[in-house]
Scaffold this motif. Sequence first.
Motif, PDB file in Angstrom:
ATOM      1  N   PHE A  87      41.028 -91.929  28.841  1.00  8.74           N
ATOM      2  CA  PHE A  87      42.280 -91.872  29.588  1.00  8.74           C
ATOM      3  C   PHE A  87      43.440 -92.223  28.697  1.00  8.74           C
ATOM      4  CE2 PHE A  87      39.577 -91.145  32.900  1.00  8.74           C
ATOM      5  CZ  PHE A  87      38.500 -91.981  32.736  1.00  8.74           C
ATOM      6  N   PRO A 141      41.276 -97.385  40.499  1.00  4.05           N
ATOM      7  CA  PRO A 141      40.449 -98.418  41.111  1.00  4.05           C
ATOM      8  C   PRO A 141      39.024 -98.505  40.584  1.00  4.05           C
ATOM      9  CG  PRO A 141      40.739 -96.600  42.608  1.00  4.05           C
ATOM     10  CD  PRO A 141      41.591 -96.314  41.431  1.00  4.05           C
ATOM     11  N   TRP A 142      38.552 -97.510  39.883  1.00  6.34           N
ATOM     12  CA  TRP A 142      37.143 -97.656  39.485  1.00  6.34           C
ATOM     13  C   TRP A 142      36.976 -97.875  37.993  1.00  6.34           C
ATOM     14  CZ3 TRP A 142      34.995 -93.154  37.012  1.00  6.34           C
ATOM     15  CH2 TRP A 142      35.808 -92.011  37.124  1.00  6.34           C
ATOM     16  N   ASN A 159      33.605 -98.855  36.567  1.00 10.23           N
ATOM     17  CA  ASN A 159      32.655 -97.767  36.343  1.00 10.23           C
ATOM     18  C   ASN A 159      32.946 -97.017  35.062  1.00 10.23           C
ATOM     19  OD1 ASN A 159      31.234 -98.207  38.677  1.00 10.23           O
ATOM     20  ND2 ASN A 159      32.789 -97.156  39.870  1.00 10.23           N
ATOM     21  N   MET A 161      30.559 -96.178  32.188  1.00  8.71           N
ATOM     22  CA  MET A 161      30.300 -94.818  31.723  1.00  8.71           C
ATOM     23  C   MET A 161      30.609 -94.681  30.245  1.00  8.71           C
ATOM     24  SD  MET A 161      31.580 -92.552  34.933  1.00  8.71           S
ATOM     25  CE  MET A 161      31.721 -91.044  34.027  1.00  8.71           C
ATOM     26  N   ILE A 200      33.484 -86.502  28.123  1.00 13.22           N
ATOM     27  CA  ILE A 200      33.959 -86.825  29.467  1.00 13.22           C
ATOM     28  C   ILE A 200      35.272 -86.106  29.683  1.00 13.22           C
ATOM     29  CG2 ILE A 200      34.831 -88.644  30.944  1.00 13.22           C
ATOM     30  CD1 ILE A 200      32.764 -90.463  29.924  1.00 13.22           C
ATOM     31  N   ARG A 218      38.485 -85.418  32.219  1.00 11.58           N
ATOM     32  CA  ARG A 218      39.190 -85.918  33.393  1.00 11.58           C
ATOM     33  C   ARG A 218      40.069 -84.789  33.885  1.00 11.58           C
ATOM     34  NH1 ARG A 218      40.076 -90.632  36.486  1.00 11.58           N
ATOM     35  NH2 ARG A 218      42.252 -90.812  37.089  1.00 11.58           N
ATOM     36  N   ILE A 219      39.942 -84.466  35.162  1.00 11.87           N
ATOM     37  CA  ILE A 219      40.706 -83.372  35.746  1.00 11.87           C
ATOM     38  C   ILE A 219      41.689 -83.954  36.735  1.00 11.87           C
ATOM     39  CG2 ILE A 219      40.527 -81.320  37.193  1.00 11.87           C
ATOM     40  CD1 ILE A 219      37.565 -81.204  36.122  1.00 11.87           C
TER      41      ILE A 219
END
Lengths: 306, 444
Positions: free
Chosen positions: A5, A13-14, A17, A21, A37, A39-40
């Motif tokens: 990210f 909020p996650w 996780n 991951m 990974i 991210r969409i």
Amino acid sequence: MLYLFQSASEVGPWCENIIVMAQITDQQNEDTGSISIQRIEHTTGWRVVDFREIWEYRDLFYFLVYRDVKTRYAQSVLGIGWAVAQPIFMMIVFSVIFGRLVGVGSDGLPYVVFSYTALVPWTYFSGALGASTGSLTSNKNLLSKVYFPRLIIPLTSILAKLVDFLIALILVAVLMIWYGIAPSIWAVMLPVYVLIMLATVAGLGMWLTALSVQFRDVSYGIPLGIQLLMYLSPVVYPVSVVPDKFRPYYALNPMSAVIDGFRSGLLGATEPQFDLLLIGSGVALVLIVTGAMYFKRTERIFADVV
Amino acid sequence: MSDVAIRVEGLSKRYRIGLAEERADTLASSVANLVRQPVRNFRKLASLTRFSDSSDDAEDIIWALRDVHLDIPAGQVIGLIGSNGAGKSTLLKILSRITEPTSGSATIKGRVSSLLEVGTGFHPELTGRENVYLNGSVLGMRRSDISRRFDEILAFAEVEKFIDTPVKRYSSGMQVRLAFSVAAHLEPEVMLIDEVLAVGDAAFQKKCLGRLDGVAQEGRTVVFVSHNMSAVRNLCERAVLLEHGSVKQDGQIDEVMNTYLNVDTGIPPEQVWDDPTTAPGDDRVKLRSIRVTAGGRLLPEIDYSSNFDVEVNYQNHTQNLRVAVSVHIRNSRGDLVFTSGNTPDATDGLDPWYGKPQPVGLFKTTCTVPGRLLNEGAYSVSVFLVGAFVKDAMARAPEVVSFQIKDMRRGEREYQGEWQGIIRPILKWHTESVEGHEPASIEA
């Protein structure tokens, strides 16, 4: 590779996780080295061109260009001969009308060579621009069914037309031998002019392609625009006839520089016009940068509106 | 499984649909419209992609997806089901990055391949070989991967002989086989598949299903959209039912499919007895399956105007048995709407096997019920196998399957309310003027 990210605010909020991951990913990276990974999410604003991604899709790029070239003249008798038919017939018409009847100057060169040398880059310019502008709409199916960097589509048309350009260029050599014209020392500048030509086509192509997805008017307007622009470029007349006071505006058209460069390099009757070269390459640069930016900005909606 | 392959969080997608044009009712206003048209067109085209927050519920906006949450563990095969326009394809398009969500996010771990269509990028003028490379690279394969698996792809597609022929000379079946074969040899960690099995002949479809099943066994994560319910049931362990862009149910395949297929009655439209010991029937004959289909498909709702079939499969265990099939249709209030059977008194034309001594084996009897007969609502079907010419029931399956009739064209009708009554036949009506003070004319 790992696309995580860009900023903490996106984590949301996650985040726990994600960290889990990410750790898993790191472990697997050691094993396979290929877990990614993605991210969409909704994106906004300007983005830069992701050259690494385009490089990853180079095989697709290659096969799309291959498809364009191979299928363009499929099931036609003349085949690749059509690549030279257009400039040849334009040359004949121009030589009769402007060369003979009107008596437009040609820097002391045979009008046939004079006009054909200009028609080769011009035909490429008009053909590639037209093809790239229609490319997204004609590849609608690809756009709405698979993901790949959208830029590949207009660039494919631009590269595929280069084959026609090269074949038409061979005929210039034939004409030069026939009329006994030797290239000048300025021929070493030709690659620069070809680059300006490509940048102009790509830049305009990206602008117009992106616009034409939403506004079909662009596709209808382009043939008209190209025709008008031809008379604003030194195709049927030499640059020397342009009055000095219009010269700075005239130079804003990068194709003026390109055509001038081809004539001075190959036919050698005049020196290259450096004001045209300077302004023209500047404009071409602006076109390709802004074109890419506008394209990237609008590409996210292509699949929805095409 | 703690390893999540796909996580979808609050995903929404809205589209703006074009509003109806203003209509001109005078010459002057149509000229005025003509002049204003370009301005209005520009606004309309530009607005296709622009949304202001206040226009959230404007009438020209549709939400294809609204606040969808999903977690898909790695290695799970999941089916997305729902009626047309429920948002299945939009979800797949967002996951395959073809279109962007309006809000929310999705995170996918692993290499993704999406197969929203077979043969994307196929060009008729190119040879089979060239198209394999083109289509493979469109689907995200490397040239080296394609070369490595080229022989396998050819063998699977069964087109070795024609590989250097332009595909425009292929039969459509060959094209589909080649295209599917390329897709079947992808090796992504996550695969998104949309309704691609609806193509090809039955044998090849079966082969593809087998191949997909293999993919699932290898531990890939697969998201599968299909209207082919038996394919979904065979491949998937879990299903998600989408309705109007939201998740209506998420769970075990059987539960979700039942919700989807029988909205009211709690009885599915298909009943299969795999185990002969529990199947209705005695030692002479046993039922194998009963289903209600329209256009060959199991549907949650059958259109009022379309025909549908009640299909009964049974196994005859007795040489020279004469079997007659009888069907009872009841509505949701329990009224017996009609009964029918394949006796000559009740059939339109003769059932070729009726009254004939039947050999041991599997038989399929289909009863076609015409459209525009039953009123909207839920119905249950009971099936009885009786000996021809006798009243002795050999197999009884009371209210084992159900179906729904719905008028899909209600919005286009003049009277948009509900019709009263058990049936809703289309009848011939006619009015004429019998006596009047002035000569009556319809044209006046």
